[in-house]
Design an enzyme around this catalytic site. Structure first.
Site, PDB file in Angstrom:
ATOM      1  N   LYS A  53      13.170   5.932   4.235  1.00 28.20           N
ATOM      2  CA  LYS A  53      12.731   6.943   3.267  1.00 28.20           C
ATOM      3  C   LYS A  53      13.895   7.530   2.481  1.00 28.20           C
ATOM      4  CE  LYS A  53       8.085   7.875   4.100  1.00 28.20           C
ATOM      5  NZ  LYS A  53       7.823   7.403   5.462  1.00 28.20           N
ATOM      6  N   SER A  78       6.042  16.619   7.271  1.00 26.87           N
ATOM      7  CA  SER A  78       6.655  17.055   8.519  1.00 26.87           C
ATOM      8  C   SER A  78       7.390  15.870   9.119  1.00 26.87           C
ATOM      9  CB  SER A  78       5.591  17.575   9.481  1.00 26.87           C
ATOM     10  OG  SER A  78       4.537  16.655   9.561  1.00 26.87           O
ATOM     11  N   ASP A 210      -7.093   1.497   6.543  1.00 28.32           N
ATOM     12  CA  ASP A 210      -7.594   1.767   5.184  1.00 28.32           C
ATOM     13  C   ASP A 210      -7.030   0.798   4.152  1.00 28.32           C
ATOM     14  OD1 ASP A 210      -5.209   3.607   5.860  1.00 28.32           O
ATOM     15  OD2 ASP A 210      -5.189   3.544   3.678  1.00 28.32           O
TER      16      ASP A 210
HETATM   17  C1  LIG Z   1       6.870   6.667   5.938  1.00 29.24           C
HETATM   18  C2  LIG Z   1       7.098   5.629   6.943  1.00 29.24           C
HETATM   19  C3  LIG Z   1       6.353   4.424   6.948  1.00 29.24           C
HETATM   20  C4  LIG Z   1       5.251   4.141   5.954  1.00 29.24           C
HETATM   21  O1  LIG Z   1       5.767   4.012   4.652  1.00 29.24           O
HETATM   22  P1  LIG Z   1       4.832   4.044   3.369  1.00 29.24           P
HETATM   23  O2  LIG Z   1       5.746   3.956   2.223  1.00 29.24           O
HETATM   24  O3  LIG Z   1       4.070   5.342   3.402  1.00 29.24           O
HETATM   25  O4  LIG Z   1       3.901   2.881   3.489  1.00 29.24           O
HETATM   26  C5  LIG Z   1       6.679   3.461   7.883  1.00 29.24           C
HETATM   27  N1  LIG Z   1       7.643   3.669   8.806  1.00 29.24           N
HETATM   28  C6  LIG Z   1       8.363   4.804   8.850  1.00 29.24           C
HETATM   29  C7  LIG Z   1       9.414   4.940   9.882  1.00 29.24           C
HETATM   30  C8  LIG Z   1       8.121   5.822   7.918  1.00 29.24           C
HETATM   31  O5  LIG Z   1       8.851   6.950   7.958  1.00 29.24           O
END
Ligand SMILES: *Cc1c(COP(=O)(O)O)cnc(C)c1O
Length: 319
Positions: A53, A78, A210
């Protein structure tokens, strides 16, 4: 609405260069022997703040204009997105407000503050975080950065696959976990350009399929919050940006059970000596479940993150 393209992923790669870690690609003879495939694990559990992220958050902030940077950014989360925005904003000298439930784990509140974010808490039984966030964004003129449905976030996440192809060359298949679909959308854009013959598979928790339903029905399907240990994939629907990209570039969406996620977590701890959070194991669990179906293929697997609550992690892998 303009969908992001590979060009946006390439630009994101330039922006995150030097800020994001170029995470390692690990291999395992044991896993290769079991599957008959050559597996390449892109280890975003080693990314800054512990998950991919960081890439999307950093890129989205880097893309802001001067007035937007001065006003600051806002996120509600969160989970990993909160920490990604807090850290990315601090690194770029931008103020960040993170809206989190007041009963979020103390460690998460502390980590987000530790990365420099201003945390505003709310009561999730009485207040709606979207309403609160919209009010703060309006009052302070701040830009809201959502966790997945945003072109620059998607482009940033795609840099994980871009690096993977740069490091190991073309692949036959790539397995990516799916929550709201930001990671897989960016990775699919990179794949279409850098390894066009490679089939991209998304993997979701069985309890919250989904994206699978959406891909098969041709329209975004919304479910109620799924009960699964994959907390990063407890999203209820894909986004307006992510769904069309997934429709165009993703071969199929598969599902795995929580028990399969635990088996994968144990494998990574015991055999590869790495901590991967439950959501981070989705892609790998699907590959392990495929048995010999992938025999002879070169297969990429994105391990998306490694942030765990230690007590919960220990309980899951203990038996
Ligand atoms: C947010 C997250 C995901 C999912 O990612 P998306 O972009 O919402 O599909 C998968 N693994 C981890 C560790 C995440 O933090």
């Amino acid at each position: 609405m303009r969908l992001p393209t590979y060009g946006d992923v390439a630009r994101a790669a330039e922006r995150v260069h030097g800020a994001a870690h170029r995470t390692p690609v690990l291999t395992s003879r044991t896993a290769d022997a079991a599957s008959g495939a050559q597996l390449f694990f892109k280890c975003e559990n080693f990314q800054r703040m512990g998950a991919f992220k960081f890439r999307g958050a950093y890129n989205a902030i880097a893309a802001l204009d001067e007035a937007q940077r001065r006003a600051g950014v806002l996120a509600f989360s969160s989970g990993n997105h909160a920490q990604a925005i807090a850290l990315s904003a601090r690194l770029q000298g931008v103020h960040a407000v993170i809206v989190m439930p007041e009963d979020a784990p103390a460690a998460k509140l502390a980590a987000t503050r530790g990365y420099g974010g201003e945390v505003i808490t709310y009561n999730r039984f009485q207040e709606d975080r979207e309403v609160i966030s919209a009010r703060i964004a309006h009052e302070r003129g701040m830009v809201l950065i959502p966790p997945y449905d945003h072109p620059e976030v998607i482009a940033g996440q795609g840099t994980a696959a871009l690096e993977l192809f740069e490091d190991v060359g073309a692949l036959d298949a790539l397995y990516v976990c799916v929550g709201g679909g930001g990671l897989i959308s960016g990775c699919a854009l990179a794949t279409a350009e850098l390894s066009p013959g490679c089939a991209v598979y998304g993997v979701e928790p069985e309890a919250g399929n989904d994206a699978q339903q959406s891909l098969r029905s041709g329209a975004i399907v919304t479910i109620s919050v799924p009960r699964t240990i994959a907390d990063g994939a407890q999203t209820t629907h894909l986004g307006q940006y992510t769904f069309p990209i997934i429709r165009e570039h993703v071969r199929d969406i598969l599902t795995v059970s929580d028990a399969q996620l635990v088996e994968a977590m144990k494998f990574f701890a015991q055999r590869m000596k790495i901590v991967v959070e439950p959501t981070g194991c989705l892609g790998a669990a699907a590959v392990f479940a495929a048995g010999r179906e992938l025999e002879g293929k070169r297969v990429g697997v994105v391990l998306s993150g490694g942030n765990v609550d230690l007590a919960g992690y220990a309980a899951l892998i203990a038996n």
